[in-house]
Design a protein around this motif. Sequence first.
Motif, PDB file in Angstrom:
ATOM      1  N   GLY A 266       8.883 -21.461 -20.197  1.00 34.46           N
ATOM      2  CA  GLY A 266       9.958 -22.146 -19.494  1.00 34.46           C
ATOM      3  C   GLY A 266       9.554 -22.385 -18.053  1.00 34.46           C
ATOM      4  O   GLY A 266       8.765 -21.622 -17.470  1.00 34.46           O
ATOM      5  N   LEU A 267      10.059 -23.438 -17.459  1.00 27.92           N
ATOM      6  CA  LEU A 267       9.663 -23.805 -16.096  1.00 27.92           C
ATOM      7  C   LEU A 267      10.102 -22.779 -15.061  1.00 27.92           C
ATOM      8  O   LEU A 267       9.473 -22.652 -14.013  1.00 27.92           O
ATOM      9  N   ASP A 268      11.179 -22.051 -15.327  1.00 28.45           N
ATOM     10  CA  ASP A 268      11.615 -21.037 -14.362  1.00 28.45           C
ATOM     11  C   ASP A 268      10.510 -20.022 -14.098  1.00 28.45           C
ATOM     12  O   ASP A 268      10.298 -19.596 -12.952  1.00 28.45           O
ATOM     13  N   LEU A 269       9.801 -19.623 -15.165  1.00 30.06           N
ATOM     14  CA  LEU A 269       8.722 -18.656 -15.025  1.00 30.06           C
ATOM     15  C   LEU A 269       7.395 -19.306 -14.650  1.00 30.06           C
ATOM     16  O   LEU A 269       6.620 -18.765 -13.871  1.00 30.06           O
ATOM     17  N   ALA A 270       7.146 -20.488 -15.207  1.00 28.59           N
ATOM     18  CA  ALA A 270       5.821 -21.103 -15.069  1.00 28.59           C
ATOM     19  C   ALA A 270       5.660 -21.942 -13.819  1.00 28.59           C
ATOM     20  O   ALA A 270       4.527 -22.279 -13.447  1.00 28.59           O
ATOM     21  N   GLN A 271       6.743 -22.302 -13.144  1.00 27.03           N
ATOM     22  CA  GLN A 271       6.665 -23.204 -12.001  1.00 27.03           C
ATOM     23  C   GLN A 271       5.652 -22.721 -10.959  1.00 27.03           C
ATOM     24  O   GLN A 271       5.552 -21.542 -10.665  1.00 27.03           O
ATOM     25  N   GLY A 272       4.863 -23.667 -10.470  1.00 34.97           N
ATOM     26  CA  GLY A 272       3.881 -23.353  -9.445  1.00 34.97           C
ATOM     27  C   GLY A 272       2.512 -22.944  -9.961  1.00 34.97           C
ATOM     28  O   GLY A 272       1.553 -22.889  -9.188  1.00 34.97           O
ATOM     29  N   LEU A 273       2.402 -22.638 -11.267  1.00 33.26           N
ATOM     30  CA  LEU A 273       1.093 -22.282 -11.818  1.00 33.26           C
ATOM     31  C   LEU A 273       0.119 -23.445 -11.646  1.00 33.26           C
ATOM     32  O   LEU A 273       0.457 -24.597 -11.916  1.00 33.26           O
ATOM     33  N   VAL A 274      -1.068 -23.136 -11.186  1.00 30.98           N
ATOM     34  CA  VAL A 274      -2.128 -24.133 -11.071  1.00 30.98           C
ATOM     35  C   VAL A 274      -3.052 -23.977 -12.275  1.00 30.98           C
ATOM     36  O   VAL A 274      -3.428 -22.855 -12.631  1.00 30.98           O
ATOM     37  N   LEU A 275      -3.379 -25.067 -12.919  1.00 30.43           N
ATOM     38  CA  LEU A 275      -4.196 -25.007 -14.127  1.00 30.43           C
ATOM     39  C   LEU A 275      -5.121 -26.214 -14.204  1.00 30.43           C
ATOM     40  O   LEU A 275      -4.869 -27.248 -13.591  1.00 30.43           O
ATOM     41  N   THR A 276      -6.186 -26.061 -14.974  1.00 30.47           N
ATOM     42  CA  THR A 276      -7.142 -27.142 -15.191  1.00 30.47           C
ATOM     43  C   THR A 276      -7.101 -27.530 -16.659  1.00 30.47           C
ATOM     44  O   THR A 276      -7.043 -26.661 -17.532  1.00 30.47           O
TER      45      THR A 276
END
Length: 404
Positions: A266-276
């Motif tokens: 869910g975006l509440d937990l995942a927001q801000g994660l940087v990924l490739t």
Amino acid sequence: MQKTLIAAAAAALFVNHAGAQTAAVSDDVVKIGVLTDMSGQFSHESGEGSVAAIKMAIEDFGGTVLGKPIQVVVADHQNKPDTASTLARRFYDVEKVDMIANLINSSIALGVSQLAKEKNRIAIINGSGSSRLTNDACTPNSIHYAYDTYALAKGTGSAMLKAGFKSWYFLTADYAFGHALEADTTAVVKSLGGEVIGSTRYPPETFDQSSFLLKAQASKAKVVALAGSGTVLVNAVKSAQEFGILKGGQELAGLLVWITDIKSMGLDLAQGLVLTNAFYWDRDDETRAWSKRFYAKVKRMPHMGDAGDYSSTMHYLTAIKAAGTDDAKAVMSKLRELPINDFFAKNGRIREDGRMVHDMYVYEVKKPSESKGEWDYYKLREVIPGDQAFRPLKDSACPLVKKD
């Protein structure tokens, strides 16, 4: 009489050519084996999605090549290398499979790629990430297509270092993929002036990372890097939030994050994660069009593994057609010779080490307020050109690479 003899010779040549063309497809069928995780922790990154993508490619190709049918066989390796080896041998020896696809789980991919070399068949890897597959463990019969740990490390590692996060602590899955991802990211971190404070390796089947996360939190490293994937990564992110790791000033770096992971978190937990990543369904008109077709079959949006399985299958079948045979050596030659231009990659190419070179993308997960709806998760931060995303051949330990 001379004209008659010439005509007869031409007719014989035509018949022989036609017969050779028919015989050029072994067993009168081109058979693709999908060896994947259908039921375990990586099934959302492979499994039914991989099978659906490959079947889509075969359907779009027309269902036949060189006048012969294309068939698919599927097996669940259960993330057990011994089981995978037995299944792969059965595929090659009994089922007469020409190419094994997907191969999620790097330990399994490393073993099967060597078996493909032994049996003179082909393996095309999309699910697994270990950069060893095109480095010291490369083979003339295997291709690493969608992504690898070097590209993931280059993208996410560089992005975090540029943002000023210099000290790192790794939580690493204790198997081939995790080891490669930690090693490749460590090299990037140190090359850009960062430092690795410590690391903890966890069993890949664990579901409770509490003790490992507490060690990472106590380290005071600016970045807690998750060098793993699957449901364990999802649980680690959830636990990190519960322990207040982000609130305490540390950053989480998901070194391999699939869009299905974001859906689970869910975006509440995942927001801000940087990924490739190699692929995002909403990147352009072409990716959106193909992804909507995939969604209609699987009821979720595709990730880079799905898109890579489709693209590589189409490229494989195109190579068979161009070679006029399904012979592994001839097909591998065409796979390297022909460029790849589709919704997955533009001007992609397969190097002598088996690495498919294409652009990679650094994304940041949107805040809930930024998302326009379901599966609208990423915003683009950077495009990494293919010639910069993957390990340069000059640094390769692959014995197939010729160096001055």
